[in-house]
Design an enzyme around this catalytic site. Structure first.
Site, PDB file in Angstrom:
ATOM      1  N   GLU A 190      27.151   5.843 -97.120  1.00 48.98           N
ATOM      2  CA  GLU A 190      26.317   4.644 -97.136  1.00 48.98           C
ATOM      3  C   GLU A 190      25.441   4.564 -98.376  1.00 48.98           C
ATOM      4  OE1 GLU A 190      26.923   6.541 -94.563  1.00 48.98           O
ATOM      5  OE2 GLU A 190      27.794   5.197 -93.064  1.00 48.98           O
TER       6      GLU A 190
ATOM      7  N   HIS B 262      24.131   5.052 -81.534  1.00 47.44           N
ATOM      8  CA  HIS B 262      24.890   3.808 -81.731  1.00 47.44           C
ATOM      9  C   HIS B 262      24.182   2.645 -81.041  1.00 47.44           C
ATOM     10  CE1 HIS B 262      28.099   6.675 -82.685  1.00 47.44           C
ATOM     11  NE2 HIS B 262      28.732   5.689 -83.270  1.00 47.44           N
TER      12      HIS B 262
END
Ligand SMILES: Cc1ncc(C[n+]2csc(CCOP(=O)(O)OP(=O)(O)O)c2C)c(N)n1
Length: 664
Positions: free
Chosen positions: A404, A471
């Site tokens: 990322e 998540h």
């Protein structure tokens, strides 16, 4: 002179006398500037100095081997890059004194700035994040078929950062024309190489990344120049990265105040003998290229030039500013046009509205690049980008390695070159791995040196789907605390598309949150074609008089459900944008119902509810008939089991809270 030949093996080969002299002056000038700066430091005229004395051969050789329009990403010891790119000296001096002719309006120090006029993008203190920006610039060159390369510098200490590995890997996987120059000067602050890395040479790492890598004598300006010239020629035709380790030594302290006590004397003595400038000067004399008189002349000319420019800097004034100007400059100016929406609409799920927005943005901006894990052929884990790579090609819809930070950095690099980009985080939780880039590079660039960052970061977010602590998080408030980011969070398909298209119009960075539990459970009428929902404007999602719920995202759905079920006359204000906040809409809502609950899915402490409650308390206290209340998730990580997650979320608690608020 045999001794000198042993110390550095210069070999001019076919280089012209003029070039040999340019390389000499290219080292001499930064050396003399630094010597002057050391005096200025002692006089308190500048605040800090990170000396590059003894390392000039690298910056000089690299810069003169490149074309003027090829981007260089230098670090704190690379004054020679700036000097050889002919950045006006008085502007550099003003920069170091925080004056108005500098490059940052007094907002950042020393070499922490870029100037695209001279194709230089300076560092941020965090070192490693800068490397991926070069990947972005190189990607831009490659996409435009420009036959150019980018160069990024790092110290050997910086190579221990994760950002270094991520950038190497992206450059290798995408065949990007970047030269990563490691200036291995033996110490990272006081840490010697033996405590920094285990391999014998850092260039050995090239094999692991699948890229060519070599180590050269960084004190030999001819070797640096010839090596970089040779590889640059090759890489312009056949784009691929190179890891170039330049062996050198730091002859002074990390910065002047810290000294060099930890360096063994013999090491220092040895490297002092290997001074790249002194030895090169002797070599040029031996070669008959430079006479004593010429040396004296160069020195006196440079001395004069430095004095003259110092005078200009001393006549320069300190930056004058106002609070308003400082706040305005956080973003590039941009007026979003309030477009009329198309008359035809169709029913769409949230997921389809976002996909539609992306598709339209790709048509509208042919410089828009989409990047993310598994977003190409696979269509992304939520299938939002399904079909786009087939339609627009894998140059524009790019699968990325799992990194990322480097991808956000690449997006910044693309933006420097006039591209727009979108980075899809697979889940918003994973934005933590790009956090440094976002909060330090993306958010601060415009304020620091007036360079916009045209990047949209999309993040599937939120809980309620039994996905556990990694998540499911709602993390938008982290970014609200960082000046320089716009944040949007739609709660309807119509807004999802409109805000996305607005984000792509806006030249500033936009964090775009999309609730994954609503992707396929929420539908609504969505205008066809292009339109925007302006960033920074809230909407009244439901009109009522008894109390107002100020919320966004999933909170809007919960609040509506509550109003339907309980039959209260509730006003629901859907913020839509969290930065900037629509204070006008908040004012109106408070004045209308005099009772407010701020509701969000994110955890309570330090959240957006606290911010809004504080604002109302400070500014609208007289209009309140009850204390501002907050409804939020528990201050725990998001639990996995369904009943625990239900308890964690505020959804069930708001019934009592609203009742209390109305009856207060
Ligand atoms: C992420 C981060 N950690 C720590 C520091 C503090 N720091 C600044 S420079 C430096 C040493 C860097 O060494 P190296 O990369 O070898 O470059 P050099 O200073 O030797 O040129 C350190 C530890 C920092 N700037 N950023």
């Amino acid at each position: 002179m045999t001794e000198i030949r042993e110390l550095i093996r210069f070999n001019r080969k076919k280089l012209s006398n003029d070039l040999l002299i340019d390389l000499y002056v290219g080292m001499l000038k930064p050396r003399m500037i630094e010597e002057k700066m050391l005096k200025q430091l002692r006089q308190g005229k500048i605040s800090k100095w990170f000396a590059g004395i003894g390392q000039e051969a690298i910056s000089t050789g690299v810069t003169l081997a490149l074309r003027q329009d090829e981007l260089i990403f230098p670090m704190h010891r690379n004054l020679a890059v700036f000097v050889n790119r002919k950045v006006p000296l008085h502007r550099l001096f003003s920069q170091w004194q925080g004056k108005s002719e500098g490059f940052t309006k007094g907002r950042d120090r020393s070499f922490h700035f870029g100037t695209l006029e001279y194709s230089i993008v300076g560092m941020i203190s965090h070192l490693g994040p800068q490397l991926a920006l070069a990947c972005g610039a190189a990607l831009a060159y490659k996409l435009r078929g420009e036959n150019k390369i980018a160069v990024a510098f790092s110290g050997e200490g910086g190579t221990s950062e994760g950002d270094f590995h991520e950038a190497m890997n992206v450059a290798a996987v995408w065949d990007l024309p970047v030269i990563f120059v490691i200036e291995n000067n033996g110490y990272g602050l006081s840490t010697p190489s033996a405590d920094q890395f285990k391999c014998k040479k850092l260039s050995e790492r090239g094999v692991g990344y699948g890229m060519e890598a070599i180590a050269i004598d960084g004190n030999n300006v001819l070797e640096v120049y010839k090596t970089v010239s040779k590889y640059a020629r090759k890489m312009r035709e056949d784009p691929k990265p190179l890891l170039l380790e330049c062996m050198t030594f730091r002859l002074r302290g990390h910065e002047e105040a810290s000294g060099t006590k930890y360096v063994p004397q013999e090491l220092m003595d040895y490297w002092k003998l290997r001074d790249p400038l002194d030895l090169y000067e002797v070599y040029l004399q031996e070669e008959g290229v430079l006479s004593d008189e010429e040396i004296t002349k160069f020195r006196s000319d440079i001395k004069l030039e430095i004095e003259k420019n110092l005078l200009l800097a001393s006549d320069d004034h300190f930056v004058e500013s106002t609070i308003a100007l400082e706040e305005t400059d956080v973003f590039a100016s941009f007026e979003s046009e309030d477009q009329t929406t198309s008359s035809s609409t169709s029913e769409m799920r949230l997921v389809d509205a976002i996909s539609d927005g992306l598709d339209i943005a790709m048509q509208r901006h042919d410089n828009l690049i989409l990047m993310g894990q598994d977003i190409a052929e696979y269509g992304g884990v939520f299938k939002i980008t399904q079909g786009l790579s087939q339609k627009y090609g894998t140059d524009r819809v790019r699968n990325t390695p799992l990194c990322e930070s480097a991808i956000v950095g690449t997006a910044v690099g693309l933006s420097l070159e006039g591209f727009k980009s979108m980075v899809e985080m697979q889940f918003s939780d994973f934005v933590t791995c790009g956090f440094n880039q976002i909060v330090n590079n993306v958010a601060k660039l415009h304020y620091r040196w007036s360079q916009n960052v045209d990047v949209v970061i999309r993040m599937p977010t939120g809980g309620g789907v039994g996905a556990g602590p990694f998540h499911s998080q709602s993390i938008e408030s982290w970014f609200m605390h960082i000046p320089g980011l716009k944040i949007v969070y739609p709660s309807t398909p119509e807004d999802a598309k409109g805000l996305l298209l607005a984000a792509f119009e806006d030249p500033n960075p936009v964090m775009y949150f999309e609730h994954k539990a609503l992707y396929r459970n929420l539908s609504g009428q969505v205008p066809s074609g292009y339109y925007i929902t302006p960033i920074g404007k809230a909407r009244i999602a439901r009109e009522g008089n008894a109390a107002t719920i100020i919320t966004y995202g999933m909170g809007v759905i919960w609040a509506n459900e509550l109003a339907e079920k309980e039959g209260y006359s509730l006003e629901i204000l859907d913020l839509r944008s969290l930065a900037p906040l629509d204070y006008e809409a908040i004012d109106l809502a408070v004045k209308k119902t005099n009772r407010v609950l701020v509701l969000h899915e994110a955890t309570l402490t330090g959240g957006i509810g606290a911010e809004i409650a504080a604002y109302i308390n400070e500014n609208l206290f007289d209009y309140l008939d009850a204390p501002v209340m907050r409804a939020a998730s528990l201050d725990t990580p998001v639990p996995f089991a369904a009943h625990l997650e239900q308890q964690f979320l505020p959804k069930d608690r708001i019934y009592t809270q609203v009742e209390n608020l109305i009856n207060y």
